[in-house]
Design an enzyme around this catalytic site. Structure first.
Site, PDB file in Angstrom:
ATOM      1  N   THR A  52       0.839  -1.203   0.000  1.00  0.00           N
ATOM      2  CA  THR A  52       0.000   0.000   0.000  1.00  0.00           C
ATOM      3  C   THR A  52       0.875   1.255   0.000  1.00  0.00           C
ATOM      4  O   THR A  52       0.676   2.168  -0.808  1.00  0.00           O
ATOM      5  CB  THR A  52      -0.954  -0.016   1.205  1.00  0.00           C
ATOM      6  OG1 THR A  52      -1.588  -1.287   1.261  1.00  0.00           O
ATOM      7  CG2 THR A  52      -1.995   1.073   1.092  1.00  0.00           C
ATOM      8  N   LYS A  80       6.277  10.597  20.705  1.00  0.00           N
ATOM      9  CA  LYS A  80       6.384  11.483  21.883  1.00  0.00           C
ATOM     10  C   LYS A  80       5.024  11.743  22.491  1.00  0.00           C
ATOM     11  O   LYS A  80       4.882  12.551  23.394  1.00  0.00           O
ATOM     12  CB  LYS A  80       7.014  12.823  21.462  1.00  0.00           C
ATOM     13  CG  LYS A  80       8.372  12.710  20.817  1.00  0.00           C
ATOM     14  CD  LYS A  80       8.799  14.103  20.311  1.00  0.00           C
ATOM     15  CE  LYS A  80       9.870  13.973  19.244  1.00  0.00           C
ATOM     16  NZ  LYS A  80       9.977  15.205  18.449  1.00  0.00           N
ATOM     17  N   HIS A 129     -10.267  -1.094   4.443  1.00  0.00           N
ATOM     18  CA  HIS A 129      -9.080  -0.865   3.598  1.00  0.00           C
ATOM     19  C   HIS A 129      -9.594  -0.559   2.185  1.00  0.00           C
ATOM     20  O   HIS A 129      -9.481  -1.364   1.267  1.00  0.00           O
ATOM     21  CB  HIS A 129      -8.213  -2.120   3.617  1.00  0.00           C
ATOM     22  CG  HIS A 129      -6.823  -1.936   3.076  1.00  0.00           C
ATOM     23  ND1 HIS A 129      -6.416  -0.839   2.339  1.00  0.00           N
ATOM     24  CD2 HIS A 129      -5.723  -2.748   3.174  1.00  0.00           C
ATOM     25  CE1 HIS A 129      -5.142  -0.987   2.011  1.00  0.00           C
ATOM     26  NE2 HIS A 129      -4.697  -2.132   2.505  1.00  0.00           N
TER      27      HIS A 129
HETATM   28  N1   CP Z   1      -2.560  -5.516   0.986  1.00  0.00           N
HETATM   29  C1   CP Z   1      -1.863  -4.727   1.811  1.00  0.00           C
HETATM   30  O1   CP Z   1      -2.422  -3.850   2.480  1.00  0.00           O
HETATM   31  O2   CP Z   1      -0.515  -4.976   1.873  1.00  0.00           O
HETATM   32  P1   CP Z   1       0.525  -4.175   2.737  1.00  0.00           P
HETATM   33  O3   CP Z   1       0.200  -4.431   4.202  1.00  0.00           O
HETATM   34  O4   CP Z   1       1.880  -4.687   2.346  1.00  0.00           O
HETATM   35  O5   CP Z   1       0.337  -2.716   2.439  1.00  0.00           O
END
Ligand code: CP
Length: 302
Positions: A52, A80, A129
């Site tokens: 990502t 921090k 996501h």
């Molecule tokens: N698919 C995906 O989110 O992969 P990464 O965690 O490598 O970003």
């Protein structure tokens, strides 16, 4: 200023348009190479990432823009004790758009309330996501040529699997979709998502039997059991190898099955399956960059 926090922030028409633009970027990359000249992407990763983060950064460079940011919380003032709100307010003075991953569900939404530039959720805990979903949809579009009339199996950690939650939301808007949720009992789909699916009248089944489900699937979406989401190491060890896709388990699969996985994988797909022409997971990786280029263009309105 428009942000992308949840895949449902985009209409199906907007997703179709992003897929169209991504297709044009694939065919005509030179046309887009100066579109973001003078613009900066802030790449703020409070949690590890390979695909990502690097695809967002490659996307911005290929659009002629620049990238600032950090790849771990410990190299920012979050270490921090700085709040997400203050960090984002600060970054909002330096960048034109933010891609942000955070272990806490809802953190990108909080970020979007605290700056005047677009915020893209690059993964928030076990919640959502949306840009992985855009990569998945571009892959499905190119492999299947449709989003309607599909039986989609999701296998593995469906409880904490944010890529699964977002893709189920996105596909729920199409016609004649059926979901098959394949998981150990402890990692089954969250009730709030099942209730949403039921409200929409979408057909689904839950099972622990991957091979039993295989023959009816058009798409099999494998996922990793995520060590980082468990409070108890013993539970992770017990569940981590619940499903391992091998060539033998595919003997009763459709000839045009699409095998997907958001990656990273650990053990859940045998390396020998990579040679199967139905394996699409590295196509998802490639498509991720192109659809993120299209998304950056849309949110920056360039
Ligand atoms: N698919 C995906 O989110 O992969 P990464 O965690 O490598 O970003």
């Amino acid at each position: 200023m428009r942000s992308l926090i949840d895949i449902l922030d985009l209409t199906t028409d907007e997703i179709e348009e992003l897929i169209k633009v991504a297709g044009d970027i694939i065919e005509n990359p030179a046309k887009y190479s100066e579109k973001c000249r003078g613009k900066k992407l802030a790449s703020l990763f409070f949690e590890p990432s390979t695909r990502t983060r690097l695809s967002f950064e490659a996307a911005m460079y290929e659009l002629g823009g620049n990238v600032i940011g950090f790849s771990e919380a410990n190299s920012s003032s979050a270490a921090k004790g700085e709040s997400v709100a203050d960090t984002i307010r600060t970054v909002g003075y330096y960048a034109d758009i933010i891609a942000m991953r955070h272990p806490k569900e809802g953190a990108p939404y909080v970020a979007s309330l605290n700056c005047d530039i677009p915020v893209i959720n690059a993964g928030d805990g076990g919640h959502n996501h949306p840009t992985q979903t855009l990569a998945d949809l571009l892959t499905i579009s190119r492999e299947k040529g449709r989003f309607d009339n599909l039986v989609v199996g999701f296998c593995g950690d469906l409880k904490f699997g944010r890529t699964v939650h977002s893709l189920v939301g996105a596909l729920s808007r199409y016609n004649n979709i059926k979901f098959v949720f394949i998981s150990p009992d402890e990692l089954h789909m969250p009730e709030y998502i099942l209730e949403e699916i039921e409200k929409k009248g979408i057909s689904y089944t839950e099972t622990t039997d991957l091979e039993g489900a295989m023959p009816e699937l058009d798409i099999l979406y494998m996922t990793r059991v995520q060590r980082e989401r468990f409070f108890n190491e013993a539970d992770y060890i017990r569940l981590k190898d619940s499903y391992i896709l091998t060539d033998a388990k595919l003997v009763n699969a459709k000839a045009d099955l699409s095998i997907m996985h958001p990656l990273p994988r650990v053990n859940e797909i045998s390396r020998s399956v990579d040679k199967d022409p139905r394996a699409c997971y590295f196509k998802q990786v490639q498509n991720g960059k192109f659809i993120r280029m299209a998304l950056i263009l849309k949110l920056l309105e360039v």
